[in-house]
Write an enzyme that holds these catalytic residues in place. Structure first.
Site, PDB file in Angstrom:
ATOM      1  N   ARG A  95      25.464  -6.553  28.132  1.00 30.28           N
ATOM      2  CA  ARG A  95      24.812  -7.176  29.294  1.00 30.28           C
ATOM      3  C   ARG A  95      25.317  -6.546  30.604  1.00 30.28           C
ATOM      4  O   ARG A  95      24.556  -6.277  31.530  1.00 30.28           O
ATOM      5  CB  ARG A  95      25.170  -8.673  29.268  1.00 30.28           C
ATOM      6  CG  ARG A  95      24.711  -9.394  30.465  1.00 30.28           C
ATOM      7  CD  ARG A  95      25.124 -10.863  30.464  1.00 30.28           C
ATOM      8  NE  ARG A  95      24.199 -11.547  31.312  1.00 30.28           N
ATOM      9  CZ  ARG A  95      23.177 -12.233  30.876  1.00 30.28           C
ATOM     10  NH1 ARG A  95      22.974 -12.405  29.615  1.00 30.28           N
ATOM     11  NH2 ARG A  95      22.340 -12.787  31.723  1.00 30.28           N
ATOM     12  N   ASP A 155      36.289 -13.276  32.154  1.00 31.57           N
ATOM     13  CA  ASP A 155      35.489 -14.485  32.375  1.00 31.57           C
ATOM     14  C   ASP A 155      35.097 -15.109  31.037  1.00 31.57           C
ATOM     15  O   ASP A 155      34.202 -15.942  30.969  1.00 31.57           O
ATOM     16  CB  ASP A 155      34.261 -14.209  33.254  1.00 31.57           C
ATOM     17  CG  ASP A 155      33.314 -13.178  32.669  1.00 31.57           C
ATOM     18  OD1 ASP A 155      33.527 -12.724  31.527  1.00 31.57           O
ATOM     19  OD2 ASP A 155      32.336 -12.834  33.362  1.00 31.57           O
ATOM     20  N   LEU A 168      34.199  -8.771  31.383  1.00 32.97           N
ATOM     21  CA  LEU A 168      33.280  -9.514  32.256  1.00 32.97           C
ATOM     22  C   LEU A 168      31.902  -9.536  31.614  1.00 32.97           C
ATOM     23  O   LEU A 168      31.383  -8.478  31.274  1.00 32.97           O
ATOM     24  CB  LEU A 168      33.129  -8.788  33.605  1.00 32.97           C
ATOM     25  CG  LEU A 168      34.263  -8.815  34.604  1.00 32.97           C
ATOM     26  CD1 LEU A 168      33.914  -7.921  35.788  1.00 32.97           C
ATOM     27  CD2 LEU A 168      34.511 -10.245  35.097  1.00 32.97           C
ATOM     28  N   HIS A 169      31.338 -10.715  31.447  1.00 28.44           N
ATOM     29  CA  HIS A 169      29.949 -10.735  30.985  1.00 28.44           C
ATOM     30  C   HIS A 169      29.143 -11.933  31.457  1.00 28.44           C
ATOM     31  O   HIS A 169      27.955 -12.014  31.193  1.00 28.44           O
ATOM     32  CB  HIS A 169      29.885 -10.646  29.451  1.00 28.44           C
ATOM     33  CG  HIS A 169      30.295 -11.912  28.778  1.00 28.44           C
ATOM     34  ND1 HIS A 169      31.611 -12.272  28.609  1.00 28.44           N
ATOM     35  CD2 HIS A 169      29.562 -12.927  28.262  1.00 28.44           C
ATOM     36  CE1 HIS A 169      31.669 -13.456  28.013  1.00 28.44           C
ATOM     37  NE2 HIS A 169      30.446 -13.876  27.791  1.00 28.44           N
ATOM     38  N   ARG A 170      29.787 -12.865  32.174  1.00 32.94           N
ATOM     39  CA  ARG A 170      29.027 -14.047  32.610  1.00 32.94           C
ATOM     40  C   ARG A 170      27.988 -13.644  33.643  1.00 32.94           C
ATOM     41  O   ARG A 170      28.313 -12.882  34.584  1.00 32.94           O
ATOM     42  CB  ARG A 170      29.946 -15.070  33.286  1.00 32.94           C
ATOM     43  CG  ARG A 170      31.031 -15.562  32.424  1.00 32.94           C
ATOM     44  CD  ARG A 170      30.713 -16.831  31.706  1.00 32.94           C
ATOM     45  NE  ARG A 170      31.698 -16.998  30.665  1.00 32.94           N
ATOM     46  CZ  ARG A 170      31.451 -17.443  29.444  1.00 32.94           C
ATOM     47  NH1 ARG A 170      30.230 -17.782  29.101  1.00 32.94           N
ATOM     48  NH2 ARG A 170      32.401 -17.552  28.567  1.00 32.94           N
TER      49      ARG A 170
END
Ligand code: UD1
Length: 367
Positions: free
Chosen positions: A245, A285, A210-212
């Site tokens: 992030r 994502d 997940l990084h969006r």
């Protein structure tokens, strides 16, 4: 001798440029009129595990220039890359700027080159999610608006470009260089030590990435999504290589207290894809991972409301779940029931995309 700049800046670029550099080297070894290239690393990703390890594992040569832009806002990174790349071009102009993918480095270098009248080639041109809240979609639109040569991965991309008025002779449907790398590296994938450490058995764990911003920037949303993932994943461990992030937000969440969740640092290419190949399924994502799972035939759930890679859903093993955590459970139920679709491999995702690209470049540059 014609000179091509090959631009790479962030993690998902490195696996896309590696086969192009290899194919150029092979082509030059077999011809008396070489095509020279310079590898320009913008420095958008700079940690060892986001950049250096990919160069080593994929055998990418050291960059000829590193713009060392580092972290920053979208505008800061764009501006820093443009200033740095302009200096490179003013010192020695190239004959073509080849950019890949959709990251900030892609757009920034394309604009810089085209303003100095250096033509631009875009590998992975033409893909569209339609979601203007994603920086990648802005990067795609801006890059493609000033691209001369489009190298595409799918008929969807070809259609998007044709609809935008791009002449057919500028569109080259070559396949997917990310898949060139995957197919080449499949025999070299290796089991990360965390498999033994956490008792991961093939087919009995999930991989999560997940990084969006939409999924990770608000801690409360991330928490609800994690709860949905863990409550739907039964007894499976969930292995989560945490993007920097996301790490920042996760640190603020305190102890997530989920014993089946195995958080680790971002993994190298060979370890990560080993984990994916052996997993029961992947929750992500990312866009690129949906292509790799399609080729490896691994079930994939995408936590986004749109995709610029619809072929991974229509042909491959990917399903677009959305960003609402409540939507995930039926997909996980289907996965655990062993009822996931089998999927096929999209046209030209055959390991030969870079060879096709180099043939077109040769004609374009008159080599
Ligand atoms: C970028 C790409 C995205 C891609 C992703 C893969 C853009 C707009 N987005 O997003 O398409 O899927 O890479 O990883 O280009 N950081 C580090 N170490 C690093 C790199 C970044 O700690 O080596 C930190 C930065 O401080 C920053 C955060 O990670 O705060 C995000 O990095 P950034 O390059 O802004 O974008 P990504 O979210 O990685």
């Amino acid at each position: 001798m014609p000179l091509i700049d090959i631009i790479a800046g962030a993690r998902p670029n490195f696996m896309k440029i590696a086969p192009i550099i290899d194919a150029l080297k092979r082509r030059n070894a077999a011809h008396c009129s070489p095509i020279a290239h310079r590898l320009i690393h913008t420095g958008q990703h700079y940690d060892r595990n986001m950049s250096g390890s990919f160069f080593e594992e994929l055998g990418i040569p050291d960059p000829d220039a590193n713009l060392e832009v580092g972290s920053g806002t979208q505008a800061e990174q764009t501006a820093g890359i443009m200033v740095g790349y302009e200096k490179v071009l003013l010192k020695e102009r190239s004959d073509l700027c080849l950019v890949v993918g959709d990251v900030t480095s892609t757009m920034a270098c394309a604009i810089t080159a085209q303003k100095l009248c250096v033509p631009v080639a875009h590998v992975e041109g033409g893909i569209r999610s339609g979601d203007w809240t994603m920086p990648e979609e802005i990067n795609r639109l801006a890059t493609d608006a000033i691209t001369d040569l489009f190298f595409t991965t799918s008929e969807f991309a070809n259609d998007n470009l044709k609809r935008a008025g791009v002449a057919a002779n500028r569109i080259h449907f070559v396949g997917n260089t990310m898949i060139d790398t995957l197919l080449k590296q499949l025999p070299r994938l290796w089991r990360p030590s965390l498999c033994d450490e956490f008792g991961l058995s093939s087919g009995q764990y999930l991989v999560l990435t997940l990084h969006r911003p939409a999924n990770v920037d608000k801690p409360a949303n991330l928490r609800v999504m994690l709860d949905a993932i863990m409550s739907g994943s039964r007894d499976d461990k969930v292995v989560w290589p945490v993007h920097p992030r996301t790490r920042k937000v996760l640190t603020g969440l305190g102890d997530v207290g989920l014993s089946r969740l195995v958080c680790c640092e971002p993994l190298g290419y060979l370890n990560f894809n080993y984990l994916v190949r052996e997993a029961r399924g992947v929750i992500t994502d990312s866009g690129g991972i949906t292509e790799e799972t399609t080729v490896m035939g691994v079930p994939c759930m995408t936590l986004r409301d749109s995709t610029e890679r619809p072929e991974t859903v229509q042909i491959g093993t990917n399903e677009l779940v959305g960003t609402d955590p409540a939507k995930l459970k039926p997909y996980l139920d289907r996965l655990f029931a062993g009822e996931w679709k089998k999927g096929n491999i999209p046209e030209f995702w055959d390991g030969q995309a870079a060879e096709r690209i180099v043939c077109v470049l040769e004609q374009y540059l008159g080599g």
